[in-house]
Design an enzyme around this catalytic site. Structure first.
Site, PDB file in Angstrom:
ATOM      1  N   LYS A 267       0.833  -1.198   0.000  1.00 57.93           N
ATOM      2  CA  LYS A 267       0.000   0.000   0.000  1.00 57.93           C
ATOM      3  C   LYS A 267       0.871   1.252   0.000  1.00 57.93           C
ATOM      4  CE  LYS A 267      -3.538   2.442   2.702  1.00 57.93           C
ATOM      5  NZ  LYS A 267      -2.752   3.663   2.915  1.00 57.93           N
ATOM      6  N   ARG A 268       1.995   1.191   0.702  1.00 54.52           N
ATOM      7  CA  ARG A 268       2.900   2.343   0.771  1.00 54.52           C
ATOM      8  C   ARG A 268       3.399   2.726  -0.627  1.00 54.52           C
ATOM      9  NH1 ARG A 268       6.027   0.207   3.978  1.00 54.52           N
ATOM     10  NH2 ARG A 268       5.083   0.935   5.909  1.00 54.52           N
TER      11      ARG A 268
END
Length: 511
Positions: A267-268
């Protein structure tokens, strides 16, 4: 086993939103099942109650539905092996764990977490790493070291215990993977994994997974490569239960990698580079940090599925990259899945969506676009007009959300004019030429694109004027910039009165 009907399962844990890597795992299982006329099961593996996230299971179900991955058996669908949620199957597992103890394949361990932490620290102080295995299990508080009476007494008084698998010493475990080929692991390199915990009366993943796959008659286990280290234990569990003739074939899929190629896609990475890593938008019920989704970002589900399918698998050079679900089902092969990780390219994802948008029939796009027009205050647009406009602008669009800006000038006169286009085209004699062209076109009886284009070209050539300059000056007046669809299609669609009005307005504002 080869004669058994194909049965595969997707078995996610409801610990948060479903990552696109998980969707790919579900997709590959689904494609394999459909290709072989088999069944696709959805099993929710929620034995880790500490990591359970409210709403995650519903998110998983909705994500699969959006992608067109149809569940044959599972929660909400039912089936002959219900329930399909492991927390509702908790009464099943203990007897299997106890059977392993009876047969000498497992044992009770009474170590507390604090005791194990102390042992680990002791090993670390000597520069060693502690492993709960064949070398230590007979020296710790286990049923292998304690008397039967002591074991019974501890259980009776409510001491917490676990059941651990008794991994053999120095044995070659032979395994076959449909993607990675033959694999051999020495059992002495493995520890004795916990199979069952008295604290919550629930099995660990390893026991529940094997028991459920056996009871649900799973023939092929297609899962992510993060489970490859667990394969020796799972193979040994089938052997310990005497189920080797019913053991499924295994296939471990490669990781989805960051766009840079270094490490697993997270997600980062999406937050940093501006793309989603989840199929749908995630809104935690506890008000925590949410996440973007491909659906809400404007991707078509078929484009999302298409790009996922080709991340780690390729049908060969003879085939187009644009493949429908039926084509994917026909062409898919586990043997063609790559062993190495697949790098995700967000620009390629956008390309896929654009290809699907360009291929959509004008009528379908118009139906999707009419609500957008209504939101912009244009409720009465005829369907035929919207369809024609979609045909003129869709090739420039990547997402449905692009269509308004690409077609706005069909519905609204320009409120401003691009300064660069003004500087380039609204100069010299161009405004005068435009007025003269207007006089030629306002009297065209058949106000259609073909008639207007023929009249305009004939007049410009007759006058010996530069075609490009005159046409771009007309475009600036009609659109407000130097971009847009064919000028004469625009003229026909907006109609004679609006056509003339926009030219006059440009002269009023630009001088």
């Amino acid at each position: 086993m080869n004669n058994r009907p194909v049965r595969v399962r997707f078995a996610p844990s409801p610990t948060g939103p479903l990552h696109m890597g998980g969707v790919r795992t579900a997709l590959y299982n689904y494609l394999f099942a459909r290709q072989h006329g088999g069944a696709f099961l959805l099993r929710i593996e929620d034995t880790d109650s500490n990591r359970f996230v409210p709403g995650a299971e519903e998110y998983i179900v909705e994500s699969l539905k959006w992608c067109g991955i149809e569940v044959d058996e599972g929660g909400g669908v039912g089936g002959p092996h219900a329930p399909y949620r492991q927390s509702e199957r908790r009464e099943i597992y203990l007897k299997y764990a106890e059977k392993l103890v009876e047969d000498g394949w497992a044992y009770y361990a009474f170590d507390t977490p604090e005791e194990l932490d102390a042992i680990r620290k002791e090993y670390e102080s000597r520069g060693e790493t502690f492993a709960y295995n064949y070398a230590v299990r007979g020296k710790l508080a286990t049923s292998l070291a304690l008397s039967a009476d002591e074991v019974a007494a501890r259980i009776a008084r409510g001491d917490q215990w676990t059941i651990r698998f008794r991994m053999p010493e120095n044995e070659q475990i032979e395994m076959d993977d449909m993607i990675r080929g033959h694999v051999t692991v020495n059992s002495s390199t493995l520890d004795d994994k916990v199979l069952y915990k008295s604290a919550d009366r629930l099995p660990t993943y390893h026991l529940a997974n094997i028991v459920d796959d056996y009871l649900m008659e799973i023939t092929h286990v297609i899962r992510g490569e993060e489970w490859l280290p667990s394969l020796p234990l799972h193979v040994m569990l089938y052997r310990a239960f005497g189920w080797t003739d019913r053991m499924p074939r295994f296939a471990h899929l490669p990781l989805l990698l960051k766009p840079t190629g270094g490490g697993k896609l997270s997600k980062r990475d999406g937050d940093k580079l501006g793309f989603p890593v989840f199929p749908l938008q995630w809104k935690p019920q506890d008000g925590g940090e949410g996440a973007r989704g491909y659906r809400e970002d404007g991707y078509f589900p078929e484009a999302f599925v298409n790009l996922l399918a080709l991340l780690g698998w390729n049908p060969g050079n003879d085939h187009s990259e644009i493949l429908s679900m039926p084509e994917l089902i026909e062409l898919f092969s586990l043997e063609k899945v790559s062993k190495s990780g697949a790098r995700f390219d967000p620009e390629k994802a956008r390309w896929f969506n654009a290809q699907y948008l360009h291929r959509k029939p004008d009528a379908e796009l118009a139906a999707l676009f009419l609500p957008v027009l209504a939101e912009k205050g244009h409720e009465e647009v005829p369907v035929a007009k919207a369809e024609r406009i979609m045909g003129l602008v869709k090739e420039r669009a990547t997402f449905l959300t692009d269509l308004w800006e690409l077609s706005r000038y069909f519905f609204e006169a320009p409120q401003s004019y691009d300064p660069k286009a003004v500087a380039k085209f609204w100069k010299d004699d161009n405004p005068e030429h435009l007025q003269n062209l207007r006089r030629q076109l306002e009297v065209v009886e058949d106000f259609t694109a073909s008639a207007l284009e023929a009249k305009a070209h004939a007049w410009i050539e007759r006058e010996g004027l530069p075609m490009g300059k005159v046409m771009n000056t007309l475009r600036l007046a009609l659109v407000g910039s130097s971009t847009g669809a064919n000028l004469f299609d625009i003229a026909e669609i907006i109609g004679r009165e609006e056509f003339l009005r926009r030219i006059e307005r440009a002269h009023e504002i630009l001088g």
